[in-house]
Design a protein around this motif. Structure first.
Motif, mmCIF file in Angstrom:
data_model
loop_
_atom_site.group_PDB
_atom_site.id
_atom_site.type_symbol
_atom_site.label_atom_id
_atom_site.label_comp_id
_atom_site.label_asym_id
_atom_site.label_seq_id
_atom_site.Cartn_x
_atom_site.Cartn_y
_atom_site.Cartn_z
ATOM 1 N N THR A 85 76.532 -44.622 26.396
ATOM 2 C CA THR A 85 75.830 -44.459 25.118
ATOM 3 C C THR A 85 76.043 -43.093 24.477
ATOM 4 O OG1 THR A 85 73.812 -43.714 26.244
ATOM 5 C CG2 THR A 85 74.043 -46.086 25.822
ATOM 6 N N ALA A 86 76.183 -42.045 25.300
ATOM 7 C CA ALA A 86 76.346 -40.689 24.747
ATOM 8 C C ALA A 86 77.078 -39.807 25.761
ATOM 9 C CB ALA A 86 75.000 -40.089 24.381
ATOM 10 N N PRO A 87 78.322 -40.139 26.062
ATOM 11 C CA PRO A 87 79.011 -39.464 27.176
ATOM 12 C C PRO A 87 79.204 -37.962 26.984
ATOM 13 C CG PRO A 87 80.532 -40.799 25.892
ATOM 14 C CD PRO A 87 79.160 -41.163 25.432
ATOM 15 N N TYR A 88 79.325 -37.518 25.734
ATOM 16 C CA TYR A 88 79.609 -36.101 25.488
ATOM 17 C C TYR A 88 78.394 -35.342 24.951
ATOM 18 C CZ TYR A 88 84.185 -38.316 25.661
ATOM 19 O OH TYR A 88 85.270 -39.074 26.042
ATOM 20 N N ALA A 89 77.240 -35.992 24.900
ATOM 21 C CA ALA A 89 76.074 -35.379 24.258
ATOM 22 C C ALA A 89 75.641 -34.099 24.966
ATOM 23 C CB ALA A 89 74.918 -36.373 24.213
ATOM 24 N N ARG A 90 75.563 -34.121 26.271
ATOM 25 C CA ARG A 90 75.136 -32.928 26.986
ATOM 26 C C ARG A 90 76.157 -31.814 26.841
ATOM 27 N NH1 ARG A 90 72.764 -35.613 32.627
ATOM 28 N NH2 ARG A 90 70.825 -36.453 31.694
ATOM 29 N N TYR A 91 77.414 -32.139 26.942
ATOM 30 C CA TYR A 91 78.458 -31.128 26.777
ATOM 31 C C TYR A 91 78.348 -30.479 25.396
ATOM 32 C CZ TYR A 91 82.968 -28.842 26.517
ATOM 33 O OH TYR A 91 83.951 -27.891 26.369
ATOM 34 N N ARG A 92 78.237 -31.285 24.368
ATOM 35 C CA ARG A 92 78.191 -30.744 23.010
ATOM 36 C C ARG A 92 76.907 -29.972 22.750
ATOM 37 N NH1 ARG A 92 80.722 -36.355 20.595
ATOM 38 N NH2 ARG A 92 82.915 -35.845 21.045
ATOM 39 N N ARG A 93 75.823 -30.373 23.392
ATOM 40 C CA ARG A 93 74.555 -29.661 23.199
ATOM 41 C C ARG A 93 74.648 -28.242 23.750
ATOM 42 N NH1 ARG A 93 68.608 -31.171 25.856
ATOM 43 N NH2 ARG A 93 67.566 -29.243 25.177
ATOM 44 N N TRP A 94 75.190 -28.094 24.955
ATOM 45 C CA TRP A 94 75.155 -26.795 25.607
ATOM 46 C C TRP A 94 76.457 -26.002 25.503
ATOM 47 C CZ3 TRP A 94 72.189 -30.547 28.604
ATOM 48 C CH2 TRP A 94 70.821 -30.264 28.601
ATOM 49 N N ILE A 95 77.597 -26.688 25.438
ATOM 50 C CA ILE A 95 78.875 -25.971 25.419
ATOM 51 C C ILE A 95 79.448 -25.885 24.012
ATOM 52 C CG2 ILE A 95 81.189 -25.826 26.406
ATOM 53 C CD1 ILE A 95 78.965 -25.509 28.470
ATOM 54 N N GLY A 96 79.439 -27.010 23.282
ATOM 55 C CA GLY A 96 79.960 -26.987 21.919
ATOM 56 C C GLY A 96 80.930 -28.123 21.664
ATOM 57 N N GLU A 97 81.648 -28.035 20.565
ATOM 58 C CA GLU A 97 82.609 -29.079 20.209
ATOM 59 C C GLU A 97 83.715 -29.162 21.247
ATOM 60 O OE1 GLU A 97 82.381 -31.341 17.768
ATOM 61 O OE2 GLU A 97 80.384 -30.496 17.500
ATOM 62 N N ASP A 98 84.194 -30.381 21.495
ATOM 63 C CA ASP A 98 85.164 -30.569 22.558
ATOM 64 C C ASP A 98 86.609 -30.589 22.081
ATOM 65 O OD1 ASP A 98 83.337 -33.050 21.993
ATOM 66 O OD2 ASP A 98 85.331 -33.889 22.274
ATOM 67 N N ASN A 99 86.870 -30.373 20.819
ATOM 68 C CA ASN A 99 88.216 -30.111 20.306
ATOM 69 C C ASN A 99 88.080 -28.869 19.423
ATOM 70 O OD1 ASN A 99 89.884 -32.665 21.094
ATOM 71 N ND2 ASN A 99 88.001 -33.477 20.211
ATOM 72 N N ALA A 100 88.842 -27.835 19.711
ATOM 73 C CA ALA A 100 88.638 -26.569 19.028
ATOM 74 C C ALA A 100 89.966 -25.839 18.847
ATOM 75 C CB ALA A 100 87.663 -25.692 19.805
ATOM 76 N N VAL A 101 89.975 -24.898 17.907
ATOM 77 C CA VAL A 101 91.165 -24.114 17.597
ATOM 78 C C VAL A 101 90.826 -22.631 17.679
ATOM 79 C CG1 VAL A 101 92.937 -23.606 15.861
ATOM 80 C CG2 VAL A 101 92.008 -25.919 16.045
ATOM 81 N N ALA A 102 91.728 -21.843 18.234
ATOM 82 C CA ALA A 102 91.609 -20.384 18.234
ATOM 83 C C ALA A 102 92.860 -19.822 17.576
ATOM 84 C CB ALA A 102 91.472 -19.847 19.650
ATOM 85 N N ARG A 103 92.647 -18.996 16.566
ATOM 86 C CA ARG A 103 93.765 -18.352 15.870
ATOM 87 C C ARG A 103 93.598 -16.839 15.951
ATOM 88 N NH1 ARG A 103 92.687 -22.827 12.368
ATOM 89 N NH2 ARG A 103 94.509 -24.212 12.156
ATOM 90 N N LEU A 104 94.596 -16.189 16.516
ATOM 91 C CA LEU A 104 94.642 -14.741 16.610
ATOM 92 C C LEU A 104 95.979 -14.283 16.052
ATOM 93 C CD1 LEU A 104 92.942 -15.865 19.213
ATOM 94 C CD2 LEU A 104 93.242 -13.553 20.070
#
Length: 253
Positions: A85-104
Motif C-alpha cells: 500500500t505504501a512501500p516507500y512512505a517511511r523512506y520518503r518521510r524520514w530520508i527524502g525523495e528516492d530519485n535525486a540529482v546533485a550538480r556541482l
C-alpha cells in the motif's frame, strides 16, 4: 578540471544491525577527506522500522554535504501491508525523495531508486528512469564527470540481474556516464564495464553483516585523466585504513 573531485561512497549502513563504534566514527572518518559529494547507496535500515529510520537520519545528517542518497531493498517494509500500500512512505518521510540529482562544478550525479516493491531483494530500472538519466546527463557540460548511483550492481547476473538492464546499458552509453556507484553485495569491488562506465561497489560501512571482508567505504578522487578508488577498511571498530587503491584511466566522452 583544476583539482581532483572527491566523492565519498558509502552503502549498506543497516541501522538496526549495526556496530555502535563504527556508527559513532563514520562521520569523522568520511569528513576527514573533505568530499565534494557524499553518496550513500541504500540499505540505510535493517527492516525499515521507524526507529531504524530515525537512527539513519541521525547518521546521514552528520555526513558531509552535499549528499546524494538512494534507497535499497532493506528500506522497504518486509512483511507488512505497507509493502503493497505504501512501500516507500517511511523512506520518503524520514530520508527524502528516492530519485535525486546533485550538480556541482564539474560533476553531475543522478541517484535512482532501483528497488521495486514487488521483488524480494533484486532490482529494476524503469523506462522513465533511463529517460531521466539521458535528460540529466544531456544537460551536463561536456567535461563534467557523470555519475549514476543506485543500490543494485548494474551488471549482476543470475537471479540478481536487474529488470531493465538492457535499457539501462543503452542509456549509460547514450548519456556517457563515467562512474556507476552501487552497493548491496557488502563486498567492495571496482571494475571497468565493457558497457562504458567504471563500476564501483561499496561494502557495508557500519553493519555486522559482513561477508568475508571487513566493514568498508570507498573514496574516489577524480581528475581529468583518471579515477582513483581508495577502499577504506575498518581495522578495528571505529579505526580505518586504506586497504587498496585502484586507478583507472578515464575514457574520453
Amino acid at each position: 578540471m583544476s583539482s581532483p573531485l572527491v566523492i565519498a561512497h558509502l552503502s549498506d549502513l543497516h541501522l538496526g544491525a549495526h556496530v555502535p563504534a563504527s556508527v559513532a566514527a563514520i562521520a569523522d572518518e568520511v569528513g576527514a577527506f573533505h568530499p565534494d559529494l557524499t553518496v550513500v547507496t541504500g540499505d540505510h535500515t535493517m527492516r525499515a522500522r521507524p526507529r531504524e529510520f530515525l537512527q539513519a537520519v541521525d547518521v546521514l545528517d552528520k555526513l558531509p554535504v552535499p549528499r546524494l542518497v538512494v534507497p535499497g531493498n532493506h528500506d522497504l517494509p518486509l512483511v507488512s501491508p505497507l509493502r503493497v500500500t505504501a512501500p516507500y512512505a517511511r523512506y520518503r518521510r524520514w530520508i527524502g525523495e528516492d530519485n535525486a540529482v546533485a550538480r556541482l562544478p564539474g560533476l553531475t550525479a543522478l541517484g535512482i531508486n532501483s528497488m521495486p516493491w514487488w521483488r524480494w531483494k533484486s532490482g529494476r530500472v524503469t523506462h522513465a528512469q533511463t529517460t531521466t538519466l539521458r535528460q540529466v546527463m544531456g544537460q551536463a557540460s561536456p567535461d563534467s564527470v557523470r555519475v549514476l548511483a543506485l543500490h543494485h550492481p548494474p551488471f549482476a547476473g543470475g537471479l540478481a540481474r536487474l529488470v531493465g538492464r538492457s535499457r539501462l546499458t543503452r542509456a549509460l552509453r547514450a548519456a556517457r556516464v563515467d562512474i556507476v556507484l552501487a552497493g548491496h553485495t557488502h563486498v567492495p569491488s571496482v571494475h571497468q564495464s565493457r558497457h562504458g562506465p567504471l563500476v564501483v561497489i561499496a561494502g557495508t560501512a557500519t553493519s555486522y553483516r559482513v561477508r568475508d571482508v571487513p566493514r568498508s567505504w570507498t573514496m574516489l578522487r577524480v581528475t581529468a585523466e583518471a579515477v582513483e578508488v581508495h577502499e577504506r577498511f575498518e581495522s578495528e571498530p571505529g579505526a580505518w585504513h586504506t586497504g587498496r587503491v585502484v586507478r583507472h584511466l578515464r575514457r574520453p566522452h
